[in-house]
Design a protein around this motif. Structure first.
Motif, PDB file in Angstrom:
ATOM      1  N   MET A   1       0.836  -1.173   0.000  1.00 45.95           N
ATOM      2  CA  MET A   1       0.000   0.000   0.000  1.00 45.95           C
ATOM      3  C   MET A   1       0.886   1.243   0.000  1.00 45.95           C
ATOM      4  SD  MET A   1      -2.727   1.392   2.883  1.00 45.95           S
ATOM      5  CE  MET A   1      -3.879   0.073   2.709  1.00 45.95           C
ATOM      6  N   LYS A   2       0.449   2.267  -0.718  1.00 45.02           N
ATOM      7  CA  LYS A   2       1.150   3.543  -0.724  1.00 45.02           C
ATOM      8  C   LYS A   2       0.746   4.345   0.505  1.00 45.02           C
ATOM      9  CE  LYS A   2       1.358   4.284  -5.713  1.00 45.02           C
ATOM     10  NZ  LYS A   2       2.753   4.252  -6.026  1.00 45.02           N
ATOM     11  N   TYR A   3       1.709   5.063   1.053  1.00 48.65           N
ATOM     12  CA  TYR A   3       1.460   5.995   2.143  1.00 48.65           C
ATOM     13  C   TYR A   3       1.967   7.362   1.700  1.00 48.65           C
ATOM     14  CZ  TYR A   3       0.276   2.185   5.262  1.00 48.65           C
ATOM     15  OH  TYR A   3      -0.346   1.104   5.842  1.00 48.65           O
ATOM     16  N   TYR A   4       1.355   8.376   2.232  1.00 51.37           N
ATOM     17  CA  TYR A   4       1.698   9.742   1.846  1.00 51.37           C
ATOM     18  C   TYR A   4       2.179  10.519   3.064  1.00 51.37           C
ATOM     19  CZ  TYR A   4      -0.725   8.505  -2.399  1.00 51.37           C
ATOM     20  OH  TYR A   4      -1.095   7.871  -3.555  1.00 51.37           O
ATOM     21  N   LEU A   5       3.321  11.162   2.914  1.00 50.00           N
ATOM     22  CA  LEU A   5       3.824  12.054   3.938  1.00 50.00           C
ATOM     23  C   LEU A   5       3.436  13.457   3.484  1.00 50.00           C
ATOM     24  CD1 LEU A   5       5.431  11.872   6.570  1.00 50.00           C
ATOM     25  CD2 LEU A   5       7.472  12.388   5.223  1.00 50.00           C
ATOM     26  N   VAL A   6       2.629  14.144   4.297  1.00 49.58           N
ATOM     27  CA  VAL A   6       2.049  15.415   3.878  1.00 49.58           C
ATOM     28  C   VAL A   6       2.310  16.517   4.893  1.00 49.58           C
ATOM     29  CG1 VAL A   6       0.243  14.261   2.537  1.00 49.58           C
ATOM     30  CG2 VAL A   6      -0.217  14.904   4.902  1.00 49.58           C
ATOM     31  N   ALA A   7       2.347  17.746   4.394  1.00 49.90           N
ATOM     32  CA  ALA A   7       2.444  18.931   5.235  1.00 49.90           C
ATOM     33  C   ALA A   7       1.050  19.552   5.300  1.00 49.90           C
ATOM     34  CB  ALA A   7       3.436  19.922   4.637  1.00 49.90           C
ATOM     35  N   LEU A   8       0.651  19.961   6.521  1.00 54.47           N
ATOM     36  CA  LEU A   8      -0.699  20.499   6.715  1.00 54.47           C
ATOM     37  C   LEU A   8      -0.662  21.935   7.229  1.00 54.47           C
ATOM     38  CD1 LEU A   8      -2.247  17.295   8.240  1.00 54.47           C
ATOM     39  CD2 LEU A   8      -2.706  18.254   6.005  1.00 54.47           C
ATOM     40  N   PHE A   9      -1.672  22.692   6.826  1.00 58.86           N
ATOM     41  CA  PHE A   9      -1.772  24.116   7.136  1.00 58.86           C
ATOM     42  C   PHE A   9      -2.332  24.372   8.529  1.00 58.86           C
ATOM     43  CE2 PHE A   9      -2.407  23.756   2.516  1.00 58.86           C
ATOM     44  CZ  PHE A   9      -1.370  24.552   2.080  1.00 58.86           C
ATOM     45  N   ASP A  10      -1.976  25.538   9.074  1.00 60.53           N
ATOM     46  CA  ASP A  10      -2.639  25.993  10.296  1.00 60.53           C
ATOM     47  C   ASP A  10      -4.060  26.450   9.915  1.00 60.53           C
ATOM     48  OD1 ASP A  10      -2.455  28.592   9.225  1.00 60.53           O
ATOM     49  OD2 ASP A  10      -1.124  29.325  10.785  1.00 60.53           O
ATOM     50  N   LYS A  11      -4.858  26.782  10.903  1.00 59.83           N
ATOM     51  CA  LYS A  11      -6.272  27.089  10.695  1.00 59.83           C
ATOM     52  C   LYS A  11      -6.503  28.252   9.723  1.00 59.83           C
ATOM     53  CE  LYS A  11      -8.633  25.994  14.379  1.00 59.83           C
ATOM     54  NZ  LYS A  11      -9.303  25.992  15.666  1.00 59.83           N
ATOM     55  N   ASP A  12      -5.773  29.353   9.885  1.00 60.70           N
ATOM     56  CA  ASP A  12      -5.975  30.533   9.031  1.00 60.70           C
ATOM     57  C   ASP A  12      -5.609  30.245   7.575  1.00 60.70           C
ATOM     58  OD1 ASP A  12      -6.854  32.018  11.199  1.00 60.70           O
ATOM     59  OD2 ASP A  12      -4.889  32.907  11.584  1.00 60.70           O
ATOM     60  N   SER A  13      -4.484  29.599   7.372  1.00 57.29           N
ATOM     61  CA  SER A  13      -4.051  29.275   6.011  1.00 57.29           C
ATOM     62  C   SER A  13      -5.017  28.286   5.369  1.00 57.29           C
ATOM     63  CB  SER A  13      -2.641  28.692   6.029  1.00 57.29           C
ATOM     64  OG  SER A  13      -1.721  29.619   6.553  1.00 57.29           O
ATOM     65  N   TYR A  14      -5.470  27.316   6.163  1.00 63.66           N
ATOM     66  CA  TYR A  14      -6.407  26.315   5.646  1.00 63.66           C
ATOM     67  C   TYR A  14      -7.686  26.996   5.167  1.00 63.66           C
ATOM     68  CZ  TYR A  14      -8.591  21.785   5.044  1.00 63.66           C
ATOM     69  OH  TYR A  14      -9.187  20.672   4.479  1.00 63.66           O
ATOM     70  N   SER A  15      -8.169  27.933   5.931  1.00 65.18           N
ATOM     71  CA  SER A  15      -9.399  28.651   5.593  1.00 65.18           C
ATOM     72  C   SER A  15      -9.265  29.388   4.256  1.00 65.18           C
ATOM     73  CB  SER A  15      -9.745  29.629   6.709  1.00 65.18           C
ATOM     74  OG  SER A  15     -10.910  30.321   6.419  1.00 65.18           O
ATOM     75  N   PHE A  16      -8.119  30.037   4.034  1.00 63.40           N
ATOM     76  CA  PHE A  16      -7.864  30.740   2.779  1.00 63.40           C
ATOM     77  C   PHE A  16      -7.948  29.780   1.588  1.00 63.40           C
ATOM     78  CE2 PHE A  16      -4.689  31.677  -0.517  1.00 63.40           C
ATOM     79  CZ  PHE A  16      -5.153  32.908  -0.980  1.00 63.40           C
ATOM     80  N   VAL A  17      -7.257  28.652   1.687  1.00 59.57           N
ATOM     81  CA  VAL A  17      -7.216  27.676   0.594  1.00 59.57           C
ATOM     82  C   VAL A  17      -8.581  26.996   0.429  1.00 59.57           C
ATOM     83  CG1 VAL A  17      -6.102  25.571  -0.244  1.00 59.57           C
ATOM     84  CG2 VAL A  17      -4.738  27.317   0.913  1.00 59.57           C
ATOM     85  N   GLU A  18      -9.220  26.691   1.543  1.00 57.40           N
ATOM     86  CA  GLU A  18     -10.505  25.994   1.496  1.00 57.40           C
ATOM     87  C   GLU A  18     -11.580  26.820   0.791  1.00 57.40           C
ATOM     88  OE1 GLU A  18     -13.023  23.268   4.561  1.00 57.40           O
ATOM     89  OE2 GLU A  18     -12.602  25.328   5.212  1.00 57.40           O
ATOM     90  N   ASN A  19     -11.549  28.127   0.941  1.00 55.17           N
ATOM     91  CA  ASN A  19     -12.535  28.976   0.257  1.00 55.17           C
ATOM     92  C   ASN A  19     -12.421  28.838  -1.258  1.00 55.17           C
ATOM     93  OD1 ASN A  19     -13.782  29.956   2.560  1.00 55.17           O
ATOM     94  ND2 ASN A  19     -12.362  31.673   2.753  1.00 55.17           N
ATOM     95  N   ILE A  20     -11.223  28.763  -1.760  1.00 49.25           N
ATOM     96  CA  ILE A  20     -11.012  28.564  -3.201  1.00 49.25           C
ATOM     97  C   ILE A  20     -11.509  27.170  -3.605  1.00 49.25           C
ATOM     98  CG2 ILE A  20      -9.288  28.464  -5.053  1.00 49.25           C
ATOM     99  CD1 ILE A  20      -7.542  30.334  -3.225  1.00 49.25           C
ATOM    100  N   GLN A  21     -11.149  26.160  -2.803  1.00 49.20           N
ATOM    101  CA  GLN A  21     -11.570  24.785  -3.083  1.00 49.20           C
ATOM    102  C   GLN A  21     -13.090  24.672  -3.102  1.00 49.20           C
ATOM    103  OE1 GLN A  21     -11.194  21.880   0.073  1.00 49.20           O
ATOM    104  NE2 GLN A  21     -10.435  20.324  -1.370  1.00 49.20           N
ATOM    105  N   LYS A  22     -13.758  25.250  -2.119  1.00 54.17           N
ATOM    106  CA  LYS A  22     -15.222  25.151  -2.025  1.00 54.17           C
ATOM    107  C   LYS A  22     -15.901  25.740  -3.251  1.00 54.17           C
ATOM    108  CE  LYS A  22     -15.993  25.085   2.962  1.00 54.17           C
ATOM    109  NZ  LYS A  22     -16.461  25.877   4.119  1.00 54.17           N
ATOM    110  N   ASP A  23     -15.392  26.876  -3.740  1.00 53.73           N
ATOM    111  CA  ASP A  23     -16.001  27.503  -4.916  1.00 53.73           C
ATOM    112  C   ASP A  23     -15.969  26.577  -6.126  1.00 53.73           C
ATOM    113  OD1 ASP A  23     -16.591  29.797  -3.502  1.00 53.73           O
ATOM    114  OD2 ASP A  23     -14.895  30.954  -4.291  1.00 53.73           O
ATOM    115  N   ILE A  24     -14.821  25.965  -6.370  1.00 53.62           N
ATOM    116  CA  ILE A  24     -14.681  25.062  -7.521  1.00 53.62           C
ATOM    117  C   ILE A  24     -15.563  23.829  -7.342  1.00 53.62           C
ATOM    118  CG2 ILE A  24     -13.108  23.533  -8.791  1.00 53.62           C
ATOM    119  CD1 ILE A  24     -10.840  25.402  -7.921  1.00 53.62           C
ATOM    120  N   CYS A  25     -15.441  23.187  -6.201  1.00 53.50           N
ATOM    121  CA  CYS A  25     -16.117  21.908  -5.980  1.00 53.50           C
ATOM    122  C   CYS A  25     -17.631  22.058  -5.905  1.00 53.50           C
ATOM    123  CB  CYS A  25     -15.566  21.229  -4.729  1.00 53.50           C
ATOM    124  SG  CYS A  25     -13.825  20.792  -4.942  1.00 53.50           S
ATOM    125  N   LYS A  26     -18.090  23.182  -5.388  1.00 52.37           N
ATOM    126  CA  LYS A  26     -19.535  23.427  -5.323  1.00 52.37           C
ATOM    127  C   LYS A  26     -20.085  23.670  -6.724  1.00 52.37           C
ATOM    128  CE  LYS A  26     -22.924  26.341  -2.988  1.00 52.37           C
ATOM    129  NZ  LYS A  26     -23.108  27.511  -2.118  1.00 52.37           N
TER     130      LYS A  26
END
Length: 182
Positions: A1-26
């Motif tokens: 099985m493949k595993y992924y090592l990932v870097a994750l955003f703090d809350k404020d940065s996540y919110s900025f990126v998530e707003n862009i993601q939500k617009d596209i996906c919605k």
């Protein structure tokens, strides 16, 4: 099985990126549950998880929370049909990715052979785990529209995680590694 090592955003940065993601996906009704936003540092095939945990702990020990430069949009053409935020390959993020790649390769882990050909990015929308496939035209318009937004941000990374390849927030995280405060 493949595993992924990932870097994750703090809350404020996540919110900025998530707003862009939500617009596209919605707009294109791609997901029932939005995938977790992250930057993939390494892909590892069939690792010894106990040994890998020790290696990750050793390698991240000197690192504090750090910033990454999100600078525009990068789209990966079919078959991926992926719209992504471009992360500049500089600073701590590329240093950490190279350290993991070099160390794991030296220990005979099955990882990417040439990390220099890897574009660091944050996947906003693609065909993985989507509830429907988007057409070539939808993908093209989503890519152009997102590029026109020209997203720019110094985003903050506060932890590294090891993930299984599933789109279920409860079961995908194998281990989470918090980075030190400044």
């Amino acid at each position: 099985m493949k595993y992924y090592l990932v870097a994750l955003f703090d809350k404020d940065s996540y919110s900025f990126v998530e707003n862009i993601q939500k617009d596209i996906c919605k707009k294109y009704k791609l997901y029932k549950r939005l995938p977790v936003l992250h930057i993939t540092l390494e892909v590892i095939d069939d690792p010894n998880l106990d040994e890998l945990d020790k290696i990750i702990l050793e390698l991240i020990k000197p690192y504090k929370k750090f910033k990454v430069d999100i600078n525009g949009v990068i789209c990966f053409e079919p078959p991926y049909k992926s719209v992504n935020l471009k992360v500049e390959n500089k600073g701590y993020i590329i240093k950490i990715a190279k350290k993991f790649n070099d160390k794991l390769k030296s220990l005979n882990y099955n990882v990417r052979q040439n990390i220099d050909n890897w574009d660091l990015h944050v996947s906003l929308a693609n065909t993985n785990y989507a509830s429907r496939k988007w057409s070539a035209e939808e993908y093209r318009i989503a890519c152009e529209t997102t590029k026109s937004l020209d997203p720019q941000k110094m985003a903050r990374i506060d932890r590294i995680e090891l993930w299984k390849p599933v789109n279920n927030k409860k079961t995908m995280t194998v281990k989470s590694y918090s980075l030190k405060e400044y």
